[in-house]
Enzyme design. Structure first.
Site, PDB file in Angstrom:
ATOM      1  N   ASP A  52       0.827  -1.209   0.000  1.00 36.22           N
ATOM      2  CA  ASP A  52       0.000   0.000   0.000  1.00 36.22           C
ATOM      3  C   ASP A  52       0.860   1.257   0.000  1.00 36.22           C
ATOM      4  O   ASP A  52       2.024   1.239   0.402  1.00 36.22           O
ATOM      5  CB  ASP A  52      -0.882   0.041   1.248  1.00 36.22           C
ATOM      6  N   HIS A 199       3.911  -2.203   3.180  1.00 39.08           N
ATOM      7  CA  HIS A 199       3.929  -0.843   2.627  1.00 39.08           C
ATOM      8  C   HIS A 199       5.260  -0.588   1.923  1.00 39.08           C
ATOM      9  O   HIS A 199       6.319  -0.860   2.495  1.00 39.08           O
ATOM     10  CB  HIS A 199       3.719   0.186   3.734  1.00 39.08           C
TER      11      HIS A 199
END
Length: 242
Positions: A52, A199
């Protein structure tokens, strides 16, 4: 007059409850048990790897290099605000065989956004991610913080996006995270058929947190392969519902 006010208050409360009810899916154990498709549960021999908050020119290229070195492809949930700054990097993701998906335009909790603002945010990001190319445009949507609302679900239906959360995460955004804690946190709930959330950017995380994620990634790749699990993007993770 009091009865009118009470009725109006009940109506407002009911509306707010309907708006926020899907946010209960942010509770991971319940999501994994009751909504496996939303959680990202797939076939037992495969694990979906997702990232993400990118693309970030300060960090995403390092992930691209490492994934290429290990012959692994992943799904990147992109923020519109980040992608707008570096469309070329987004195209590099696609050219490298990775899957691109939608994380919204802004990284803001949807609980505080109206249905119209939610739709506009997702649609704007969907259009920009779609402009990167790839087959058929983006398929998946993951809300910031994993918090869905009724407005987001309606927007996804209209935009032909499928909400997708995760079964295991590394808590890699925290300042206290280390490569070791990331690996232990992921593997504490990861089984075959799971979806991993990490991430590739620290734009909404502790400064420099992506470096620890990058250091943890080879160990996670080896962990899955040592168990005979195939690691890849959500597109290879044919989801099953129960």
């Amino acid at each position: 007059m009091n009865r009118v006010a009470a009725t109006a208050g009940l109506a407002v409360a009911a509306g707010l409850a309907a708006h926020a009810l899907p946010a209960l899916t942010a509770y991971a154990p319940g999501r994994r048990a009751l909504l496996p498709a939303l959680a990202g549960t797939g076939p037992a021999g495969h694990v979906a790897l997702t990232f993400d908050d990118g693309p970030d020119p300060a960090s995403t290229p390092a992930f691209l290099r490492l994934l290429a070195d290990h012959d692994v492809r992943a799904t990147f949930f992109l923020l519109g605000t980040m992608l707008e700054r570096d469309l070329g990097l987004g195209r590099e993701l696609v050219a490298a065989g990775h899957e691109v998906a939608v994380h919204g335009w802004y990284h803001r909790c949807l609980l505080w956004r109206t249905p119209r603002a939610t739709y506009d945010d997702i649609a704007r990001a969907r259009d920009l991610v779609g402009a990167l190319g790839g087959s058929g445009g983006p398929r998946w949507y993951r809300p910031p913080y994993g918090v869905l609302t009724t407005g987001a679900l309606v927007a996804c239906r209209r935009l032909r996006l499928e909400p997708k959360l995760w079964t295991a995460w590394g808590r890699d955004w925290q300042a206290s995270a280390t490569p070791g804690t990331i690996v232990r946190t992921v593997t504490s709930t990861l089984v075959g058929g799971g979806t991993v959330l990490l991430h590739d950017s620290d734009c909404t995380s502790a400064a420099g947190s992506w470096r620890r994620t990058l250091d943890a990634l080879p160990r996670l790749i080896h962990w899955t392969r040592n168990r005979g699990l195939r690691l890849g993007p959500l597109g290879e993770h044919e989801l099953v519902s129960r």
